[in-house]
Scaffold this motif. Structure first.
Motif, PDB file in Angstrom:
ATOM      1  N   GLY A  88      -6.151   2.433 -19.825  1.00 51.39           N
ATOM      2  CA  GLY A  88      -5.334   1.816 -20.256  1.00 51.39           C
ATOM      3  C   GLY A  88      -4.828   1.866 -19.204  1.00 51.39           C
ATOM      4  O   GLY A  88      -3.855   0.120 -18.939  1.00 51.39           O
ATOM      5  N   ALA A  89      -4.377   2.634 -18.633  1.00 50.88           N
ATOM      6  CA  ALA A  89      -3.152   2.515 -16.856  1.00 50.88           C
ATOM      7  C   ALA A  89      -3.500   1.661 -15.969  1.00 50.88           C
ATOM      8  O   ALA A  89      -4.721   2.063 -15.191  1.00 50.88           O
ATOM      9  CB  ALA A  89      -2.934   4.316 -16.341  1.00 50.88           C
ATOM     10  N   PRO A  90      -3.606   0.117 -15.489  1.00 53.81           N
ATOM     11  CA  PRO A  90      -3.774  -0.336 -14.395  1.00 53.81           C
ATOM     12  C   PRO A  90      -3.377   0.494 -12.629  1.00 53.81           C
ATOM     13  O   PRO A  90      -2.483   1.462 -13.074  1.00 53.81           O
ATOM     14  CB  PRO A  90      -2.292  -1.163 -14.494  1.00 53.81           C
ATOM     15  CG  PRO A  90      -1.407  -0.965 -15.120  1.00 53.81           C
ATOM     16  CD  PRO A  90      -1.965   0.136 -16.601  1.00 53.81           C
ATOM     17  N   VAL A  91      -4.245   0.405 -12.333  1.00 58.01           N
ATOM     18  CA  VAL A  91      -4.214   0.915 -10.642  1.00 58.01           C
ATOM     19  C   VAL A  91      -4.100   0.029  -9.858  1.00 58.01           C
ATOM     20  O   VAL A  91      -4.871  -0.512  -9.556  1.00 58.01           O
ATOM     21  CB  VAL A  91      -5.286   2.006 -10.939  1.00 58.01           C
ATOM     22  CG1 VAL A  91      -5.625   3.169  -9.272  1.00 58.01           C
ATOM     23  CG2 VAL A  91      -5.892   3.682 -11.849  1.00 58.01           C
ATOM     24  N   LEU A  92      -3.949   0.044  -9.129  1.00 57.58           N
ATOM     25  CA  LEU A  92      -3.548  -0.431  -7.580  1.00 57.58           C
ATOM     26  C   LEU A  92      -3.913   0.362  -6.615  1.00 57.58           C
ATOM     27  O   LEU A  92      -3.592   1.377  -6.555  1.00 57.58           O
ATOM     28  CB  LEU A  92      -1.805  -1.072  -7.732  1.00 57.58           C
ATOM     29  CG  LEU A  92      -1.627  -2.469  -8.377  1.00 57.58           C
ATOM     30  CD1 LEU A  92      -0.054  -2.429  -7.705  1.00 57.58           C
ATOM     31  CD2 LEU A  92      -1.865  -4.073  -7.868  1.00 57.58           C
ATOM     32  N   SER A  93      -4.488   0.014  -5.547  1.00 55.42           N
ATOM     33  CA  SER A  93      -5.537   0.940  -5.003  1.00 55.42           C
ATOM     34  C   SER A  93      -5.260  -0.129  -3.183  1.00 55.42           C
ATOM     35  O   SER A  93      -5.394  -1.710  -3.389  1.00 55.42           O
ATOM     36  CB  SER A  93      -6.941   0.737  -5.049  1.00 55.42           C
ATOM     37  OG  SER A  93      -7.635   1.678  -5.912  1.00 55.42           O
ATOM     38  N   PHE A  94      -4.897   0.322  -2.485  1.00 62.47           N
ATOM     39  CA  PHE A  94      -4.424   0.246  -1.516  1.00 62.47           C
ATOM     40  C   PHE A  94      -4.997   1.141   0.094  1.00 62.47           C
ATOM     41  O   PHE A  94      -4.537   2.625  -0.125  1.00 62.47           O
ATOM     42  CB  PHE A  94      -2.882  -0.123  -0.882  1.00 62.47           C
ATOM     43  CG  PHE A  94      -1.995   0.258  -1.631  1.00 62.47           C
ATOM     44  CD1 PHE A  94      -0.985   1.202  -0.527  1.00 62.47           C
ATOM     45  CD2 PHE A  94      -1.176   0.208  -2.580  1.00 62.47           C
ATOM     46  CE1 PHE A  94      -0.121   1.708  -1.148  1.00 62.47           C
ATOM     47  CE2 PHE A  94      -0.634   1.423  -3.666  1.00 62.47           C
ATOM     48  CZ  PHE A  94      -0.074   1.372  -2.363  1.00 62.47           C
ATOM     49  N   ARG A  95      -4.120   0.670   1.605  1.00 56.05           N
ATOM     50  CA  ARG A  95      -4.408   1.466   1.984  1.00 56.05           C
ATOM     51  C   ARG A  95      -2.552   1.813   3.167  1.00 56.05           C
ATOM     52  O   ARG A  95      -2.466   0.372   3.046  1.00 56.05           O
ATOM     53  CB  ARG A  95      -6.025   1.602   3.069  1.00 56.05           C
ATOM     54  CG  ARG A  95      -6.632   1.556   2.223  1.00 56.05           C
ATOM     55  CD  ARG A  95      -7.564   1.772   3.445  1.00 56.05           C
ATOM     56  NE  ARG A  95      -8.594   2.174   2.576  1.00 56.05           N
ATOM     57  CZ  ARG A  95     -10.586   2.847   3.117  1.00 56.05           C
ATOM     58  NH1 ARG A  95     -10.284   3.378   4.269  1.00 56.05           N
ATOM     59  NH2 ARG A  95     -11.467   2.977   2.922  1.00 56.05           N
ATOM     60  N   ASP A  96      -2.735   2.718   3.885  1.00 53.50           N
ATOM     61  CA  ASP A  96      -1.548   2.508   5.049  1.00 53.50           C
ATOM     62  C   ASP A  96      -2.644   2.207   5.553  1.00 53.50           C
ATOM     63  O   ASP A  96      -2.946   2.005   6.110  1.00 53.50           O
ATOM     64  CB  ASP A  96      -0.518   3.794   4.551  1.00 53.50           C
ATOM     65  CG  ASP A  96      -1.432   4.560   5.383  1.00 53.50           C
ATOM     66  OD1 ASP A  96      -2.442   4.538   6.210  1.00 53.50           O
ATOM     67  OD2 ASP A  96      -0.876   5.682   5.571  1.00 53.50           O
ATOM     68  N   PRO A  97      -1.296   1.631   6.674  1.00 50.98           N
ATOM     69  CA  PRO A  97      -1.057   1.376   8.298  1.00 50.98           C
ATOM     70  C   PRO A  97      -2.244   2.292   8.877  1.00 50.98           C
ATOM     71  O   PRO A  97      -3.349   1.808  10.091  1.00 50.98           O
ATOM     72  CB  PRO A  97      -0.026   1.518   9.005  1.00 50.98           C
ATOM     73  CG  PRO A  97       1.257   1.490   8.083  1.00 50.98           C
ATOM     74  CD  PRO A  97       0.629   1.626   6.813  1.00 50.98           C
TER      75      PRO A  97
END
Length: 321
Positions: A119-128
């Protein structure tokens, strides 16, 4: 691995990665992500390159992400034998704030989506540079020291480095190291992802990817993962356990000015470090001045003028709000 000692690991100490442009790196981490630049120094093994440390307001071990920004560095390749994603803990109620903040800073993110059914929401992204990052919303993310003029409201700020994922050709020997001398325990599995939990709320995920191409170092990749121990005596003990119990090739103790370190490669090829909590980042700067000046160890002070001339200027991050 044997049935002897277990290392007194207290969690993750820091994660170190490679970047290309130091100002862009500063703008992203101290601007968009709202971390504090707690130390600007140089790579002691390559003094012509910055070593930038980001963390909470006090530079608490466990909150630290560091970078070697090599100007013009080529982009690395993510693959097996590497630490891949680096995860930060944030309050679960703050995920909406982070969705909006990332959008405001033109950062494309996937999610929030749960993983491992917890149930832990995860936001995934990348740095520059392409470094893979995740914000994980937790009911109990831990505390973080604030500071004046922090760019993110204290109730939403990143609390700590939650963990990392390792991409491996095979995971069994790495798992044996974690659950043996390093004192972790298996906590969840989802397909080829195996999660291990350790002291201090640390998580290490082993992702088994047989046949995938090997990783290549460069901008946007993790250089090493450091685990914390409380003092030099515990580090000396860890060095013995890793060599004796795990049969690993461990370096001598190295003085990194703000902590003492030993290094070794875990069975999957990822570079690990054991780092002491003391003496900490306030050994050469007061808390209100952390990260403001270029700090050099005594053995490099005689070269300060040359070093400063070679390093690019750094300016306060743009777009902090």
């Amino acid at each position: 691995m044997g049935d002897g000692g277990t290392i007194a690991i207290g969690g993750i100490h820091h994660v170190t990665a490679i970047a290309a442009d130091p100002q862009r790196n500063l703008d992203f981490y101290a601007g968009a992500l709202g971390l504090r630049l707690v130390k600007r120094t140089v790579n002691f093994d390559d003094p012509g390159t910055y070593h930038l440390y980001y963390g909470d307001g006090a530079g608490t071990p466990g909150s630290i992400l560091t970078f070697f920004p090599h100007v013009g560095a080529r982009r690395g390749r993510h693959g097996v034998g590497q630490a891949a994603e680096t995860r930060f803990a944030v309050p679960k109620a703050s995920i909406g704030h982070w969705v909006e903040r990332l959008m405001r800073h033109h950062i494309t993110a996937d999610g929030p989506a749960p993983r491992f059914g917890d149930g832990a929401p995860v936001l995934s992204f990348r740095d520059p540079d392409g470094l893979m990052l995740e914000l994980v919303g937790l009911d109990e993310p831990g505390d973080a020291a604030g500071w004046d003029a922090a760019p993110v409201p204290a109730e939403h700020a990143i609390r700590r480095v939650l963990g990392v994922s390792l991409w491996l050709e095979a995971y069994e020997r790495s798992a044996a190291l974690l659950t043996g001398p390093m004192g972790f325990r298996a906590s969840a599995q989802e397909g080829e992802r195996h999660r291990y939990a350790g002291a201090g709320g640390a998580e290490v995920e082993l992702r088994c990817a047989p046949g995938f191409w090997p990783g290549a170092a460069g901008a946007g990749t993790v250089h090493h993962v450091a685990f914390r121990v409380p003092d030099p005596a515990a580090e000396e003990a860890a060095r013995g356990v890793l060599g004796r119990e795990a049969g690993l090739d461990v370096t001598p103790v190295l003085d990194r000015q703000y902590f003492r370190s030993v290094y070794f490669r875990e069975p999957g090829g990822v570079l690990f470090e054991i780092a002491t909590d003391p003496p900490g980042f306030m050994v050469d700067e007061p808390p209100e001045r952390l990260g403001e000046a270029l700090k050099l160890p005594a053995w490099l002070e005689g070269r300060r003028e040359t070093i400063e001339r070679r390093l690019p200027e750094l300016h306060p991050p743009s777009g902090r709000r």
